[in-house]
Design a protein around this motif. Sequence first.
Motif, PDB file in Angstrom:
ATOM      1  N   LEU A   1       0.842  -1.205   0.000  1.00 23.47           N
ATOM      2  CA  LEU A   1       0.000   0.000   0.000  1.00 23.47           C
ATOM      3  C   LEU A   1       0.872   1.247   0.000  1.00 23.47           C
ATOM      4  CD1 LEU A   1      -3.209   0.758   1.949  1.00 23.47           C
ATOM      5  CD2 LEU A   1      -1.286   2.317   2.181  1.00 23.47           C
ATOM      6  N   TYR A   2       1.899   1.256   0.856  1.00 20.87           N
ATOM      7  CA  TYR A   2       2.795   2.415   0.885  1.00 20.87           C
ATOM      8  C   TYR A   2       3.429   2.658  -0.478  1.00 20.87           C
ATOM      9  CZ  TYR A   2       6.692   5.463   1.427  1.00 20.87           C
ATOM     10  OH  TYR A   2       7.571   6.520   1.225  1.00 20.87           O
ATOM     11  N   ARG A   3       3.885   1.579  -1.131  1.00 21.11           N
ATOM     12  CA  ARG A   3       4.568   1.761  -2.418  1.00 21.11           C
ATOM     13  C   ARG A   3       3.624   2.296  -3.483  1.00 21.11           C
ATOM     14  NH1 ARG A   3       8.113   3.887  -2.953  1.00 21.11           N
ATOM     15  NH2 ARG A   3       9.325   2.560  -1.568  1.00 21.11           N
ATOM     16  N   VAL A   4       2.367   1.873  -3.478  1.00 21.21           N
ATOM     17  CA  VAL A   4       1.398   2.398  -4.445  1.00 21.21           C
ATOM     18  C   VAL A   4       1.187   3.887  -4.222  1.00 21.21           C
ATOM     19  CG1 VAL A   4      -0.988   2.327  -5.247  1.00 21.21           C
ATOM     20  CG2 VAL A   4       0.200   0.186  -4.747  1.00 21.21           C
ATOM     21  N   VAL A   5       0.966   4.287  -2.982  1.00 18.20           N
ATOM     22  CA  VAL A   5       0.720   5.697  -2.666  1.00 18.20           C
ATOM     23  C   VAL A   5       1.934   6.548  -3.017  1.00 18.20           C
ATOM     24  CG1 VAL A   5       0.245   7.350  -0.810  1.00 18.20           C
ATOM     25  CG2 VAL A   5      -0.947   5.153  -0.851  1.00 18.20           C
ATOM     26  N   ASN A   6       3.116   6.076  -2.659  1.00 22.82           N
ATOM     27  CA  ASN A   6       4.338   6.825  -2.944  1.00 22.82           C
ATOM     28  C   ASN A   6       4.588   6.943  -4.442  1.00 22.82           C
ATOM     29  OD1 ASN A   6       7.744   6.591  -3.029  1.00 22.82           O
ATOM     30  ND2 ASN A   6       6.830   8.085  -1.629  1.00 22.82           N
ATOM     31  N   THR A   7       4.242   5.898  -5.186  1.00 22.11           N
ATOM     32  CA  THR A   7       4.384   5.937  -6.642  1.00 22.11           C
ATOM     33  C   THR A   7       3.421   6.939  -7.249  1.00 22.11           C
ATOM     34  OG1 THR A   7       5.076   3.614  -6.693  1.00 22.11           O
ATOM     35  CG2 THR A   7       4.288   4.563  -8.766  1.00 22.11           C
ATOM     36  N   TYR A   8       2.198   6.988  -6.738  1.00 26.50           N
ATOM     37  CA  TYR A   8       1.224   7.974  -7.218  1.00 26.50           C
ATOM     38  C   TYR A   8       1.699   9.394  -6.938  1.00 26.50           C
ATOM     39  CZ  TYR A   8      -2.857   5.703  -9.208  1.00 26.50           C
ATOM     40  OH  TYR A   8      -3.717   5.053 -10.067  1.00 26.50           O
ATOM     41  N   ASP A   9       2.278   9.594  -5.766  1.00 27.33           N
ATOM     42  CA  ASP A   9       2.817  10.919  -5.450  1.00 27.33           C
ATOM     43  C   ASP A   9       3.936  11.293  -6.420  1.00 27.33           C
ATOM     44  OD1 ASP A   9       3.175  13.301  -3.761  1.00 27.33           O
ATOM     45  OD2 ASP A   9       5.065  12.351  -3.198  1.00 27.33           O
ATOM     46  N   ALA A  10       4.796  10.322  -6.741  1.00 24.24           N
ATOM     47  CA  ALA A  10       5.902  10.580  -7.677  1.00 24.24           C
ATOM     48  C   ALA A  10       5.394  10.869  -9.089  1.00 24.24           C
ATOM     49  CB  ALA A  10       6.850   9.383  -7.695  1.00 24.24           C
ATOM     50  N   LEU A  11       4.291  10.224  -9.473  1.00 23.54           N
ATOM     51  CA  LEU A  11       3.751  10.409 -10.822  1.00 23.54           C
ATOM     52  C   LEU A  11       2.885  11.660 -10.952  1.00 23.54           C
ATOM     53  CD1 LEU A  11       2.646   6.743 -11.646  1.00 23.54           C
ATOM     54  CD2 LEU A  11       4.515   8.002 -12.738  1.00 23.54           C
ATOM     55  N   PHE A  12       2.069  11.928  -9.927  1.00 16.05           N
ATOM     56  CA  PHE A  12       1.039  12.961 -10.064  1.00 16.05           C
ATOM     57  C   PHE A  12       1.090  14.076  -9.015  1.00 16.05           C
ATOM     58  CE2 PHE A  12      -0.908   8.767 -11.266  1.00 16.05           C
ATOM     59  CZ  PHE A  12      -0.864   8.951 -12.642  1.00 16.05           C
ATOM     60  N   GLY A  13       1.961  13.946  -8.033  1.00 19.03           N
ATOM     61  CA  GLY A  13       1.948  14.910  -6.930  1.00 19.03           C
ATOM     62  C   GLY A  13       2.712  16.180  -7.200  1.00 19.03           C
ATOM     63  N   TYR A  14       2.362  16.872  -8.274  1.00 23.53           N
ATOM     64  CA  TYR A  14       3.056  18.103  -8.656  1.00 23.53           C
ATOM     65  C   TYR A  14       2.100  19.290  -8.618  1.00 23.53           C
ATOM     66  CZ  TYR A  14       6.614  14.876 -10.342  1.00 23.53           C
ATOM     67  OH  TYR A  14       7.554  13.892 -10.410  1.00 23.53           O
ATOM     68  N   ARG A  15       2.613  20.428  -8.189  1.00 19.35           N
ATOM     69  CA  ARG A  15       1.786  21.628  -8.121  1.00 19.35           C
ATOM     70  C   ARG A  15       1.927  22.407  -9.427  1.00 19.35           C
ATOM     71  NH1 ARG A  15       1.514  24.066  -2.149  1.00 19.35           N
ATOM     72  NH2 ARG A  15      -0.629  24.275  -2.875  1.00 19.35           N
ATOM     73  N   ASN A  16       1.346  21.854 -10.476  1.00 19.88           N
ATOM     74  CA  ASN A  16       1.328  22.535 -11.768  1.00 19.88           C
ATOM     75  C   ASN A  16      -0.084  22.434 -12.347  1.00 19.88           C
ATOM     76  OD1 ASN A  16       1.075  19.908 -12.893  1.00 19.88           O
ATOM     77  ND2 ASN A  16       3.294  19.714 -13.084  1.00 19.88           N
ATOM     78  N   GLU A  17      -0.280  23.050 -13.475  1.00 20.10           N
ATOM     79  CA  GLU A  17      -1.624  23.125 -14.062  1.00 20.10           C
ATOM     80  C   GLU A  17      -2.206  21.748 -14.343  1.00 20.10           C
ATOM     81  OE1 GLU A  17      -3.901  25.185 -17.896  1.00 20.10           O
ATOM     82  OE2 GLU A  17      -1.784  25.591 -17.512  1.00 20.10           O
TER      83      GLU A  17
END
Length: 280
Positions: free
Chosen positions: A152-168
């Motif tokens: 579960l941690y690895r899925v969440v962390n991967t999502y943050d790496a892929l989509f967790g950006y403060r851009n448009e």
Amino acid sequence: MFILLISLLIDITIGELPNFIHPVVYMGFIGKFLEKSKHARFLLGMFALILEILFWLFLCKTLLSISKWFEIYFLTSTFSIKSLYSHVKRCYEDEEEKLRKNVSYIVSRDVSKLNKDKLYSAALESLSENISDGVVSPLFYYLIFGIYGALLYRVVNTYDALFGYRNERYEWFGKFPARFDDVLNFIPARITALLIALFNFKGAFSYLKKYRRLKINSMYPMSAFAGVLNLGFEKVGVYKLEGKRVEKEDILKGLSLYTKVVFVWIAIVLFTVVLKTKLF
């Protein structure tokens, strides 16, 4: 204990699984599909992450019902001890363009205009931050919740790496994954800082006192790491930690500190597993 030991030995000696069978390579497939929509971005991001978590937990449970050996496969994929070391070791490089290319593999920032000391700094910043993300956190959740916690941690962390950006593009779609990742990393980031501080309490805590609040989690291991080595880390426009300019030889010093911290954490994890076995 046996599964944990085998998983650690595989990662430390061989490294990452080949891409075509590595679960993390495929994590995010739901998010990559749903993020194309322009509607209800926050809800879509939350739905994608929850669905992705359920998918991987179901797949893990199904494969474990066939053979318990699949736990080694999944657990090994949740941490990256040798890979992180190897990527940063490649940054022990004099030739600026090679250095720039190697650093670009491990940081998300634009490295095209960074000079050598900023490139060396970026490599060590990534190393220090990823002690928590790539080593401490997955094993922390494995200790508490077993393979499902680590996965579960690895899925969440991967999502943050892929989509967790403060851009448009990702501001709203990646907001829930980023905040979930913050919650999961809250305790491990602080554990990581304490582990790093074991090798220079005074230096680590002086930096922690000054800089830990610059970022909710990642600044804890990063400032402790910089404090132990008395280095100045800087991401222009985001944060600046005062200290000695980072040079090529500091890459080896950073890797040495990383190795010691990982060794201590693995020893703690193994001791905890033995203790849990005896008690329960």
